[in-house]
Enzyme design. Structure first.
Site, PDB file in Angstrom:
ATOM      1  N   MET A 191       0.833  -1.176   0.000  1.00 40.31           N
ATOM      2  CA  MET A 191       0.000   0.000   0.000  1.00 40.31           C
ATOM      3  C   MET A 191       0.879   1.240   0.000  1.00 40.31           C
ATOM      4  SD  MET A 191      -1.479   0.342   3.845  1.00 40.31           S
ATOM      5  CE  MET A 191      -0.861  -1.086   4.658  1.00 40.31           C
ATOM      6  N   PRO A 192       1.003   1.914  -1.109  1.00 41.39           N
ATOM      7  CA  PRO A 192       1.817   3.132  -1.162  1.00 41.39           C
ATOM      8  C   PRO A 192       1.126   4.298  -0.459  1.00 41.39           C
ATOM      9  CG  PRO A 192       0.813   2.707  -3.288  1.00 41.39           C
ATOM     10  CD  PRO A 192       0.470   1.541  -2.407  1.00 41.39           C
ATOM     11  N   LEU A 193       1.941   5.131   0.158  1.00 43.23           N
ATOM     12  CA  LEU A 193       1.446   6.356   0.776  1.00 43.23           C
ATOM     13  C   LEU A 193       1.955   7.518  -0.061  1.00 43.23           C
ATOM     14  CD1 LEU A 193       0.240   8.093   3.068  1.00 43.23           C
ATOM     15  CD2 LEU A 193       2.440   7.862   4.237  1.00 43.23           C
TER      16      LEU A 193
END
Length: 71
Positions: A1-3
């Site tokens: 999950m990229p931020l």
């Protein structure tokens, strides 16, 4: 999950920020295969006078002399 973190100058409407975030998420989905439900974004807004930019490494002062955004 990229931020994804966005650092913006104050003054954009909620609609403009929403369009930016939607476009960035769509690019992550299409380019990197991020699942559409994985959407983690942080927006920080700043007053314009708080900006500081350094001269790019390896560029002479003459190359950036006409730029108002370089310090």
């Amino acid at each position: 999950m990229p931020l994804l973190k966005f650092h913006l100058y104050k003054g954009r409407s909620p609609e403009e920020i929403g369009l930016l975030l939607d476009a960035a998420h769509e690019a992550m989905v299409l380019s990197f295969g991020v699942p559409t439900g994985d959407r983690y974004q942080v927006v920080s807004e700043y007053d314009e006078p708080h900006r500081v930019f350094r001269r790019p490494f390896g560029i002479s002062c003459a190359a950036v002399a006409g730029s108002s955004s370089m310090v």
